[in-house]
Design a protein around this motif. Structure first.
Motif, short mmCIF file in Angstrom:
data_model
loop_
_atom_site.label_atom_id
_atom_site.label_comp_id
_atom_site.label_asym_id
_atom_site.label_seq_id
_atom_site.Cartn_x
_atom_site.Cartn_y
_atom_site.Cartn_z
N GLU A 7 9.57 23.96 152.68
CA GLU A 7 10.38 22.83 153.12
C GLU A 7 11.87 23.16 153.06
O GLU A 7 12.34 23.82 152.14
CB GLU A 7 10.09 21.62 152.24
CG GLU A 7 8.79 20.90 152.58
CD GLU A 7 8.75 20.39 154.01
OE1 GLU A 7 9.75 19.79 154.45
OE2 GLU A 7 7.74 20.62 154.68
N LEU A 8 12.58 22.67 154.07
CA LEU A 8 14.03 22.82 154.07
C LEU A 8 14.62 21.85 153.04
O LEU A 8 14.14 20.73 152.89
CB LEU A 8 14.59 22.49 155.45
CG LEU A 8 14.16 23.42 156.60
CD1 LEU A 8 14.61 22.82 157.93
CD2 LEU A 8 14.73 24.80 156.41
N PRO A 9 15.65 22.27 152.32
CA PRO A 9 16.25 21.38 151.32
C PRO A 9 16.95 20.19 151.96
O PRO A 9 17.52 20.29 153.04
CB PRO A 9 17.25 22.28 150.59
CG PRO A 9 17.54 23.39 151.54
CD PRO A 9 16.29 23.59 152.34
N GLU A 10 16.88 19.05 151.27
CA GLU A 10 17.54 17.84 151.76
C GLU A 10 19.05 18.00 151.61
O GLU A 10 19.54 18.78 150.79
CB GLU A 10 17.06 16.63 150.96
CG GLU A 10 15.57 16.35 151.05
CD GLU A 10 15.16 15.86 152.44
OE1 GLU A 10 16.05 15.41 153.19
OE2 GLU A 10 13.96 15.95 152.77
N THR A 11 19.79 17.22 152.40
CA THR A 11 21.26 17.25 152.35
C THR A 11 21.77 16.94 150.95
O THR A 11 22.72 17.55 150.47
CB THR A 11 21.84 16.23 153.36
OG1 THR A 11 21.34 16.53 154.67
CG2 THR A 11 23.36 16.30 153.38
N GLU A 12 21.10 16.01 150.28
CA GLU A 12 21.52 15.63 148.92
C GLU A 12 21.41 16.81 147.96
O GLU A 12 22.25 16.97 147.05
CB GLU A 12 20.66 14.46 148.40
CG GLU A 12 20.85 13.14 149.14
CD GLU A 12 20.11 13.11 150.48
OE1 GLU A 12 19.34 14.06 150.76
OE2 GLU A 12 20.33 12.15 151.25
N GLU A 13 20.38 17.61 148.15
CA GLU A 13 20.19 18.78 147.29
C GLU A 13 21.31 19.80 147.51
O GLU A 13 21.82 20.38 146.54
CB GLU A 13 18.83 19.43 147.58
CG GLU A 13 17.64 18.68 147.02
CD GLU A 13 17.49 18.88 145.53
OE1 GLU A 13 17.18 20.00 145.10
OE2 GLU A 13 17.71 17.92 144.78
N ILE A 14 21.67 20.01 148.76
CA ILE A 14 22.75 20.95 149.08
C ILE A 14 24.05 20.47 148.46
O ILE A 14 24.83 21.27 147.91
CB ILE A 14 22.91 21.11 150.60
CG1 ILE A 14 21.61 21.64 151.22
CG2 ILE A 14 24.07 22.05 150.92
CD1 ILE A 14 21.11 22.94 150.64
N GLU A 15 24.29 19.18 148.52
CA GLU A 15 25.51 18.61 147.93
C GLU A 15 25.53 18.82 146.42
O GLU A 15 26.59 19.09 145.84
CB GLU A 15 25.61 17.12 148.27
CG GLU A 15 25.94 16.86 149.74
CD GLU A 15 25.94 15.39 150.09
OE1 GLU A 15 25.57 14.56 149.21
OE2 GLU A 15 26.29 15.06 151.24
N ARG A 16 24.36 18.73 145.78
CA ARG A 16 24.29 18.98 144.34
C ARG A 16 24.66 20.43 144.03
O ARG A 16 25.35 20.71 143.05
CB ARG A 16 22.89 18.69 143.81
CG ARG A 16 22.56 17.22 143.68
CD ARG A 16 21.33 17.00 142.82
NE ARG A 16 20.81 15.67 142.99
CZ ARG A 16 19.81 15.33 143.78
NH1 ARG A 16 19.21 16.27 144.50
NH2 ARG A 16 19.39 14.09 143.88
N VAL A 17 24.18 21.35 144.86
CA VAL A 17 24.48 22.78 144.67
C VAL A 17 25.99 23.00 144.77
O VAL A 17 26.59 23.69 143.94
CB VAL A 17 23.74 23.65 145.71
CG1 VAL A 17 24.22 25.10 145.65
CG2 VAL A 17 22.23 23.60 145.46
N ILE A 18 26.61 22.39 145.78
CA ILE A 18 28.05 22.56 145.99
C ILE A 18 28.85 21.92 144.86
O ILE A 18 29.81 22.51 144.34
CB ILE A 18 28.46 21.96 147.36
CG1 ILE A 18 27.83 22.79 148.50
CG2 ILE A 18 29.98 21.94 147.51
CD1 ILE A 18 27.99 22.18 149.87
N ASN A 19 28.44 20.73 144.46
CA ASN A 19 29.19 19.99 143.43
C ASN A 19 29.00 20.55 142.02
O ASN A 19 29.78 20.24 141.12
CB ASN A 19 28.79 18.51 143.45
CG ASN A 19 29.21 17.83 144.74
OD1 ASN A 19 30.17 18.24 145.39
ND2 ASN A 19 28.49 16.80 145.13
N ASN A 20 27.95 21.37 141.83
CA ASN A 20 27.67 21.90 140.50
C ASN A 20 27.90 23.41 140.41
O ASN A 20 27.29 24.09 139.59
CB ASN A 20 26.22 21.59 140.10
CG ASN A 20 26.02 20.14 139.73
OD1 ASN A 20 26.27 19.74 138.59
ND2 ASN A 20 25.57 19.34 140.68
#
Length: 328
Positions: A152-165
């Protein structure tokens, strides 16, 4: 040829200076046994088992520990199926029937493909050693319609968590994967010397794998895996803040051990709330390429895929996902 007192016939033949005796109820039976013995002497049976074990002894040293662990299971199943067969007599129908049987048993597409891959490598070895003249696997395809489970492709929210953390413990690793699309082992093998800040590029040429917890480096998974990719602006800005630029980006003087890596990743997930896998971040990078309208052929080179179809399948999956989002 003489007839014995018990009624049987005995044929005598001298083989390599040694007298041999062949018995039969009839003359033709005694002659046939003698002919078979001489034929097998001149044309010894090459058992699939012995060729497979010979291939395994060589190949095990050339691949990563985990790759071999996967291949070994398929090797054992192949030996169970063909071990006592003369490899010179195995045909494409034998291979086809084996794969068809796996399909009937509902094996996943990837499992069947890997079984064929291992069988093909053994047959290629047999050709190299001149045990056989043609490879029966070469004209056998994997049955169609097998079960496939695309990651599965990661959700946009997950990508934002990666960037913010990115500043969380081990957060740079996830951030690094997101903006490079590297495989986990490739990222763990990156040294600061591989990153060129002058021309904004990263040179990928080796990978880390683990053997009993210890990290070991090897060349990339395929020749296509050795590549130079762009150092994207967000990653460049983050890396520039790290001092000093020495040794491995993740590990310092030496790559991380397997346990150290696992502990760091689990801690990162707890701190950040990120639930996706490192490989899903590789697919997130493919999404970045897709959205930037990078062609699938160029994406193949950046991702280091040996097979263009692999990249195309990911791009198709992204496209279908985009259509679903548009419909919603």
């Amino acid at each position: 040829m003489k007839k014995r007192k018990d009624g049987r016939y005995c044929k005598t033949a001298t083989v390599h200076g040694k007298k041999m005796f062949f018995y039969g109820e009839t003359k033709s039976e005694a002659n046939k046994k003698a002919e078979e013995y001489l034929y097998n002497l001149e044309n010894p049976i090459v058992y699939f088992r012995s060729v497979a074990e010979e291939w395994a002894e060589i190949y095990e040293k050339e691949v990563a520990y985990k790759t071999w662990a996967t291949y070994k299971g398929h090797l054992n199943r192949l030996i169970e199926a063909f071990g006592e067969e003369d490899i010179t007599k195995l045909s494409h129908l034998d291979v086809h029937n084996m794969l068809k049987s796996m399909a009937n048993q509902k094996y996943a597409d990837k499992t069947v493909r890997t079984r064929r891959t291992v069988c093909n490598m053994i047959m290629e070895h047999a050709m190299f050693k001149k045990y056989i003249s043609t490879n029966p696997c070469s004209i056998v395809s994997v049955p169609k319609g097998l079960k496939r489970t695309p990651r599965e492709l990661p959700e946009t929210e997950e990508i934002e968590r990666v960037i913010n953390n990115v500043n969380s413990h081990f957060g740079l690793f996830a951030y690094f994967l997101l903006f490079t699309g590297m495989r986990r082992g490739e990222a763990l093998a990156i040294r600061w010397d591989d990153i060129n800040f002058k021309n904004n590029s990263i040179y990928i040429h080796q990978s880390v794998y683990f053997a009993s917890n210890r990290p070991k480096t090897k060349s990339t998974k395929t020749t296509c895996g050795t590549r130079t990719i762009p150092l994207l602006v967000p990653l460049r800005q983050t890396l520039n803040c790290i001092i000093p630029h020495k040794g491995y980006v993740f590990g310092g003087a030496a790559p991380l051990t397997e346990q150290a890596y696992k502990r760091a990743w689990e801690r990162y997930k707890k701190e950040s709330g990120v639930t996706i896998t490192p490989h899903q971040l590789r697919h997130a990078y493919a999404t970045i390429l897709y959205d930037a309208k990078i062609s699938a052929k160029s994406a193949q080179k950046l991702l280091g895929h040996a097979d263009y179809k692999t990249t195309l399948e990911i791009y198709t999956h992204i496209s279908e996902r985009r259509k679903e989002e548009d419909t919603e």
